[in-house]
Write a protein that holds these residues in place. Structure first.
Motif, PDB file in Angstrom:
ATOM      1  N   SER A  38       0.705  -1.229  -0.050  1.00 50.27           N
ATOM      2  CA  SER A  38       0.104  -0.080  -0.125  1.00 50.27           C
ATOM      3  C   SER A  38       0.667   1.275   0.025  1.00 50.27           C
ATOM      4  CB  SER A  38      -1.107  -0.153   1.165  1.00 50.27           C
ATOM      5  OG  SER A  38      -0.071  -0.007   2.352  1.00 50.27           O
ATOM      6  N   GLU A  40       4.871   3.150  -1.630  1.00 46.37           N
ATOM      7  CA  GLU A  40       6.005   2.992  -2.612  1.00 46.37           C
ATOM      8  C   GLU A  40       7.130   2.804  -1.935  1.00 46.37           C
ATOM      9  OE1 GLU A  40       6.095   6.030  -5.827  1.00 46.37           O
ATOM     10  OE2 GLU A  40       3.880   6.577  -5.500  1.00 46.37           O
ATOM     11  N   VAL A 163      -3.234   3.755  -4.134  1.00 54.29           N
ATOM     12  CA  VAL A 163      -1.929   3.318  -4.102  1.00 54.29           C
ATOM     13  C   VAL A 163      -1.141   3.931  -5.709  1.00 54.29           C
ATOM     14  CG1 VAL A 163      -0.150   1.394  -4.434  1.00 54.29           C
ATOM     15  CG2 VAL A 163      -2.189   1.433  -2.707  1.00 54.29           C
ATOM     16  N   ARG A 164      -0.138   4.810  -5.241  1.00 50.99           N
ATOM     17  CA  ARG A 164       0.272   5.422  -6.731  1.00 50.99           C
ATOM     18  C   ARG A 164      -0.497   5.935  -7.640  1.00 50.99           C
ATOM     19  NH1 ARG A 164       2.308   0.567  -5.182  1.00 50.99           N
ATOM     20  NH2 ARG A 164       4.331   0.153  -4.860  1.00 50.99           N
TER      21      ARG A 164
END
Length: 194
Positions: A38, A40, A163-164
């Motif tokens: 979840s 980076e 996420v991202r």
């Protein structure tokens, strides 16, 4: 419960120390390891802050966060292992697990060893009734690990995490205390050192 020490033949769980920053950075800083997580990849400074936070949380009374270093018998730190006890529903007995295994340790069954130790902590030491984990739908290795240990796939939480920059679903797996204690379910469990 502090300190926690639980061991098996190939892996042990212990409390984190400030000396673990570089070893944990090798895990949390690796884009391959964090691909399905979840967050980076983290910098050394971020990992140092994580270790400061988890060592502080380990002293809480009552303790609800068990973020532990998974180590080989020679002391080599190979994974971050976590069990969080549910505090939102007083009187309930549930916990969520998660783990991140160093990439060079993949494919050796060590993820299963780490999860098995987390389940021992949850059921045998803390007396939980339900333990669950969530994974990325693309993380088939995690699905296999949880399935081999008797964790049942319950379903998908849609749009669970951002996420991202994108929303991602999570797939939930769980196991209940009667399933963990079922005769023959895990005859290889050595006694706990907690």
């Amino acid at each position: 419960m502090y300190p926690v020490t639980i061991t098996s033949a190939r892996v042990g769980l212990r409390e984190f120390t400030p000396d673990d920053v570089d070893a944990l950075t090798a895990i949390y800083g690796d884009p391959e390891v964090t691909e399905h997580m979840s967050f980076e990849p983290r910098s050394r400074e971020q990992v140092e802050a994580t270790i400061t936070a988890v060592t502080g949380a380990a002293q809480a009374v009552p303790r609800t966060e068990y973020s532990l270093a998974a180590v080989r018998p020679d002391g080599d730190l190979i994974a971050f292992a976590r069990l969080a006890v549910d505090t939102q529903h007083p009187g309930q007995s549930s916990g969520q697990i998660g783990f991140a295994l160093r990439a060079d340790q993949w494919g050796q069954g060590l993820g299963g060893d780490v999860v098995r130790l987390l389940l021992r902590l949850g059921f045998d030491e803390l007396g939980l009734y339900r333990v669950w984990g969530a994974r990325s739908p693309l993380n088939e290795a995690s699905a296999r690990v949880m399935g081999r240990l008797g964790m049942v796939e319950e379903g998908r939480i849609r749009g669970h995490l951002k996420v991202r920059g994108r929303w991602r679903d999570s797939v939930v797996h769980s196991i209940l205390a009667p399933e963990w204690r079922r005769p023959g379910a895990d005859d290889s469990r050595p006694s706990s050192g907690a």
